[in-house]
Design a protein around this motif. Structure first.
Motif, PDB file in Angstrom:
ATOM      1  N   ASN A 140       2.472  14.331  -8.074  1.00 53.23           N
ATOM      2  CA  ASN A 140       3.528  15.425  -8.121  1.00 53.23           C
ATOM      3  C   ASN A 140       3.833  15.786  -9.537  1.00 53.23           C
ATOM      4  N   THR A 141       4.063  14.745 -10.325  1.00 56.17           N
ATOM      5  CA  THR A 141       4.475  15.144 -11.851  1.00 56.17           C
ATOM      6  C   THR A 141       3.563  15.781 -12.430  1.00 56.17           C
ATOM      7  N   GLU A 142       2.380  15.393 -12.127  1.00 59.60           N
ATOM      8  CA  GLU A 142       1.061  16.136 -12.770  1.00 59.60           C
ATOM      9  C   GLU A 142       1.029  17.766 -12.348  1.00 59.60           C
ATOM     10  N   LYS A 166       1.881  23.274 -12.991  1.00 57.07           N
ATOM     11  CA  LYS A 166       2.611  24.516 -12.687  1.00 57.07           C
ATOM     12  C   LYS A 166       3.322  25.071 -13.878  1.00 57.07           C
ATOM     13  N   GLN A 167       3.966  24.475 -14.663  1.00 55.12           N
ATOM     14  CA  GLN A 167       4.758  24.792 -15.734  1.00 55.12           C
ATOM     15  C   GLN A 167       3.728  25.474 -16.770  1.00 55.12           C
ATOM     16  N   GLU A 168       2.442  24.815 -16.907  1.00 50.82           N
ATOM     17  CA  GLU A 168       1.489  25.078 -17.909  1.00 50.82           C
ATOM     18  C   GLU A 168       0.985  26.464 -17.536  1.00 50.82           C
ATOM     19  N   LEU A 169       0.590  26.786 -16.168  1.00 51.23           N
ATOM     20  CA  LEU A 169       0.250  28.050 -15.458  1.00 51.23           C
ATOM     21  C   LEU A 169       1.199  29.073 -15.823  1.00 51.23           C
ATOM     22  N   GLU A 170       2.669  28.925 -15.405  1.00 57.50           N
ATOM     23  CA  GLU A 170       3.768  29.762 -15.582  1.00 57.50           C
ATOM     24  C   GLU A 170       3.708  30.302 -17.153  1.00 57.50           C
ATOM     25  N   THR A 171       3.457  29.246 -18.082  1.00 60.75           N
ATOM     26  CA  THR A 171       3.425  29.449 -19.533  1.00 60.75           C
ATOM     27  C   THR A 171       2.166  30.557 -19.767  1.00 60.75           C
ATOM     28  N   ALA A 172       1.251  29.983 -19.248  1.00 59.87           N
ATOM     29  CA  ALA A 172      -0.013  30.657 -19.535  1.00 59.87           C
ATOM     30  C   ALA A 172      -0.030  32.200 -18.778  1.00 59.87           C
ATOM     31  N   ASN A 173       0.616  32.146 -17.800  1.00 55.32           N
ATOM     32  CA  ASN A 173       0.946  33.516 -17.276  1.00 55.32           C
ATOM     33  C   ASN A 173       1.826  34.742 -18.056  1.00 55.32           C
ATOM     34  N   LEU A 174       2.974  33.715 -18.564  1.00 53.82           N
ATOM     35  CA  LEU A 174       3.638  34.674 -19.527  1.00 53.82           C
ATOM     36  C   LEU A 174       2.888  35.028 -20.592  1.00 53.82           C
ATOM     37  N   GLU A 175       2.182  34.252 -21.268  1.00 54.14           N
ATOM     38  CA  GLU A 175       1.422  34.467 -22.554  1.00 54.14           C
ATOM     39  C   GLU A 175       0.252  35.879 -22.276  1.00 54.14           C
ATOM     40  N   LEU A 176      -0.220  35.642 -20.890  1.00 53.80           N
ATOM     41  CA  LEU A 176      -1.056  36.856 -20.508  1.00 53.80           C
ATOM     42  C   LEU A 176      -0.694  37.907 -20.422  1.00 53.80           C
ATOM     43  N   MET A 177       0.672  37.885 -19.703  1.00 51.96           N
ATOM     44  CA  MET A 177       1.375  39.288 -19.581  1.00 51.96           C
ATOM     45  C   MET A 177       1.794  39.852 -20.947  1.00 51.96           C
ATOM     46  N   SER A 178       2.101  39.051 -21.784  1.00 49.93           N
ATOM     47  CA  SER A 178       2.431  39.512 -23.228  1.00 49.93           C
ATOM     48  C   SER A 178       1.127  40.004 -23.692  1.00 49.93           C
ATOM     49  N   ALA A 179       0.150  39.204 -23.809  1.00 50.58           N
ATOM     50  CA  ALA A 179      -1.316  39.470 -24.339  1.00 50.58           C
ATOM     51  C   ALA A 179      -1.704  41.062 -23.831  1.00 50.58           C
ATOM     52  N   ASN A 180      -1.456  41.108 -22.359  1.00 52.42           N
ATOM     53  CA  ASN A 180      -1.841  42.327 -21.997  1.00 52.42           C
ATOM     54  C   ASN A 180      -1.097  43.531 -22.190  1.00 52.42           C
ATOM     55  N   LYS A 181       0.345  43.431 -22.440  1.00 55.85           N
ATOM     56  CA  LYS A 181       1.231  44.289 -22.771  1.00 55.85           C
ATOM     57  C   LYS A 181       0.963  44.720 -24.375  1.00 55.85           C
ATOM     58  N   LYS A 212       0.824  -1.220  -0.037  1.00 64.60           N
ATOM     59  CA  LYS A 212       0.056  -0.060  -0.031  1.00 64.60           C
ATOM     60  C   LYS A 212       1.029   1.174  -0.141  1.00 64.60           C
ATOM     61  N   VAL A 213       1.965   1.258   0.753  1.00 68.50           N
ATOM     62  CA  VAL A 213       2.767   2.345   0.694  1.00 68.50           C
ATOM     63  C   VAL A 213       3.253   2.574  -0.549  1.00 68.50           C
ATOM     64  N   SER A 214       4.015   1.476  -0.983  1.00 65.93           N
ATOM     65  CA  SER A 214       4.532   1.567  -2.634  1.00 65.93           C
ATOM     66  C   SER A 214       3.566   2.060  -3.429  1.00 65.93           C
ATOM     67  N   ASP A 215       2.264   1.678  -3.401  1.00 68.90           N
ATOM     68  CA  ASP A 215       1.127   2.202  -4.489  1.00 68.90           C
ATOM     69  C   ASP A 215       1.131   3.666  -4.010  1.00 68.90           C
ATOM     70  N   ARG A 216       0.742   3.883  -2.973  1.00 71.73           N
ATOM     71  CA  ARG A 216       0.606   5.420  -2.428  1.00 71.73           C
ATOM     72  C   ARG A 216       1.876   6.160  -2.815  1.00 71.73           C
ATOM     73  N   THR A 217       2.917   5.933  -2.698  1.00 75.31           N
ATOM     74  CA  THR A 217       4.159   6.490  -3.010  1.00 75.31           C
ATOM     75  C   THR A 217       3.990   6.645  -4.388  1.00 75.31           C
ATOM     76  N   GLU A 218       3.833   5.830  -5.304  1.00 79.53           N
ATOM     77  CA  GLU A 218       3.573   5.884  -6.671  1.00 79.53           C
ATOM     78  C   GLU A 218       2.595   6.821  -7.234  1.00 79.53           C
ATOM     79  N   GLU A 219       1.400   6.784  -6.504  1.00 77.14           N
ATOM     80  CA  GLU A 219       0.326   7.733  -6.929  1.00 77.14           C
ATOM     81  C   GLU A 219       0.738   9.221  -6.582  1.00 77.14           C
TER      82      GLU A 219
END
Length: 447
Positions: A42-44, A49-64, A30-37
């Motif tokens: 965490n990977t997801e 997070k990277q998608e949000l950062e990219t979207a935020n940069l695009e939003l800042m660029s669009a706003n500018k 169970k611990v192994s399964d939970r760790t894997e989950e």
């Protein structure tokens, strides 16, 4: 214990040990399964997070890009609108001969539509600047009556068209407030325009103000409290908060009857906030409305209004009256030349920065009025050239432009930055404030 009893007990312990091992193995799985989950989660999350950062940069660029687009569109619209409104005013004054009643009526339609479009452009652009944090205050000392006089000159034609009377407090002297003059003027224009728009025909608008002192810490601070009261349709109390939100109309049926974008009060509220003040309303349906603004006075002075002092200024016939005009539009050059001629000045036009400098060296004018985006040599280069020339460095330069950056031209030696459109009275008043001769101009912008 007997041998049999010990054997039974050992068997029980062995059974318990086997169960514990099974439970431990199950827990490990169970611990192994939970760790894997958790690892997958965490990977997801990292991917999100990277998608949000990219979207935020695009939003800042669009706003500018949006802000830049609005600034460019505003500049392109203001120049022809300045000509439309200015030439309409000149024709109404009879500069091109007497107009028929029908011509005057159509001309007023053109002017009113131009002013309405200009106000809409200005409000959208200003709100965009404030939202992007690109608006800074440029405080200066001025009398309330001076600015109020400019505001009334702007809004009276609209009021007269509906037979609405505007009355303001009459005093021989006026309090001096330290604030951003152009933004303070915009606040008043929006409040008074709102009072006219939602008023009844043949109604009234009253403008009043007072200076009040309130404790702030261990000291008393002085505030200007200004009110605009009307005899209009009134407002329900539950709608008060919505008044100062962008694109809000308190009632859709009213929105159809009383045209507007819902930006005027929202912009006034943001500009009041920038000054560290407050805005509120008192009203009831059918009983009109009174809007209040409270701003720090910033001074303790009371003076005779500047416009009153200007009436006593005189110039000798030998004074230099030459003013060079170099804007991006030939129509605007012609309009400003007509304004200047009517005010007793001698306009000289230039089509680009190079011609401007040539004529400045030849005439050494009283003042220069120019845009920034001039061909061949832009306004920035012209300011640097003027500052480097001993005979020309003291000439007051008025920048007529829609640029956000007002500090740079002032740093390079400009006397003032004027927003489009500029009225004839506003232009002549500004030149009167400079002084009798170019030589009387002081580098700090005072008289």
């Amino acid at each position: 214990l007997t041998k049999d009893e010990l054997g039974s007990l050992a068997g029980v312990f062995n059974e318990m040990a086997a169960n514990i091992e099974d439970i431990y193995a199950t827990l490990e799985n169970k611990v192994s399964d939970r760790t894997e989950e958790l690892g997958l989660a965490n990977t997801e999350l990292l991917g999100k997070k990277q998608e949000l950062e990219t979207a935020n940069l695009e939003l800042m660029s669009a706003n500018k890009m949006k802000s830049q687009f609005l600034a460019n569109v505003s500049h392109e619209f203001r120049t022809p609108l300045n000509s439309i409104i200015g030439f309409s005013d000149l024709m109404k004054e009879g500069s091109c001969g007497k107009l028929t009643e029908k011509q005057s009526q159509y001309l007023e339609y053109i002017r009113t539509s131009g002013v309405h479009l200009l106000n809409l452009i200005n409000n959208i652009l200003d709100l965009s600047r404030i939202a992007a944090g690109n608006v800074s205050l440029e405080p200066e000392d001025f009398t309330v009556v001076d600015v109020l006089g400019e505001v009334l000159g702007t809004v009276r034609p609209e009021a007269l068209e509906r037979d609405i009377t505007i009355e303001s407090k009459r005093v021989p002297a006026s309090p001096v407030i330290r604030a951003d003059r152009s933004k303070f003027k915009q606040i008043l224009i929006n409040l008074v325009t709102n009072a006219i728009k939602f008023n009844h025909d043949s109604g009234h608008v009253w403008i009043d103000w007072d200076i009040k002192e309130e404790p702030k810490g261990m000291v008393m601070e002085r505030y200007l409290v200004l009110s605009v009261r009307d005899t209009g349709i009134g407002i329900k109390e539950e709608d008060f908060e919505r008044l100062f939100k962008e694109f809000e109309q308190i009632d859709t049926s009213q929105g159809r009857e009383y045209e507007g974008s819902g930006l005027g009060l929202a912009l006034a509220s943001r500009l009041v906030d920038l000054h560290g003040g407050s805005i509120w309303v008192e009203s009831a349906p059918g009983e009109g409305a009174t809007f209040f603004i409270k701003l720090p006075q910033g001074t303790e002075r009371v003076e005779m209004p500047e416009q009153s002092r200007l009436r006593h200024l005189s110039r000798s016939e030998g004074d230099n009256r030459t003013v060079i005009v170099a804007c991006e539009s030939p129509d605007l050059n012609q309009l400003l030349s007509i304004y200047l001629s009517g005010g007793g000045y001698e306009p000289v036009t230039a089509t680009d920065g190079v011609e401007l400098m040539t004529k400045a060296r030849d005439t050494v004018p009283f003042a220069i009025i120019m845009g920034i985006t001039l061909p061949n040599m832009d306004g920035w280069e012209v300011l640097k050239e003027l500052a480097a020339a001993p005979k020309l460095s003291a000439i007051p330069v008025l920048i007529l432009s829609s640029i956000d950056d007002k500090d740079t031209p002032m740093t390079l030696g400009a006397y003032a930055c004027l927003e489009k459109p500029i009225s004839k009275d506003g232009l002549i008043d500004m030149l009167s404030r400079i002084g009798g001769k170019g030589g009387s101009f002081k580098g700090d912008g005072t008289l």
